[in-house]
Design a protein around this motif. Structure first.
Motif: not given
Length: 131
Positions: A103-118
């Motif tokens: 339920h992320l808002a955008s592709a940009e938020e998806r990439e931010q969260q990928r960095t966060h979870w890594r």
């Protein structure tokens, strides 16, 4: 559909790492105070029952959607849902730890969260290395 976009859950991301520890050891860490602080935020305490609210010291809040000891934790986090799962390796000596957020808002938020979870996975691995 672009990678990471689903029909039902919107944008989502999943990251995982296999740790050289059995499930009980990883579970005790990830569901305990030090682990919760790493992935959810300082001050986080989760009551292991569906619908239980939580709040971190930084003010993030949500509720527990699912809690199965030694298997998974599912929570709301703002407008998103985060799930942490543990999967034992065939030898039982290693565990795959996975963070999934939907339920992320955008592709940009998806990439931010990928960095966060890594980064979270790096911090979890480093915490085990210090033990």
């Amino acid at each position: 559909m672009p990678t990471g976009l689903t029909k039902d859950a919107g944008w989502q991301i999943g990251v995982s790492r296999t740790l050289p520890h059995p499930v009980p050891v990883v579970w005790d860490f990830i569901s305990g105070p030090e682990g919760l602080a790493l992935w959810l935020g300082p001050g986080a305490v989760l009551t292991p029952e569906r619908g239980a609210p939580y709040r971190t010291a930084a003010g993030a809040a949500g509720e527990v959607r699912g809690y199965r000891p030694a298997d998974r934790i599912r929570i709301t986090h703002g407008t998103t849902t985060v799930q942490v799962t543990l999967t034992p390796a065939a030898d039982g000596a290693r565990t795959m730890l996975r963070f999934h957020q939907e339920h992320l808002a955008s592709a940009e938020e998806r990439e931010q969260q990928r960095t966060h979870w890594r980064l979270v996975l790096d911090q979890v691995a480093a915490a085990f290395d210090r033990q």
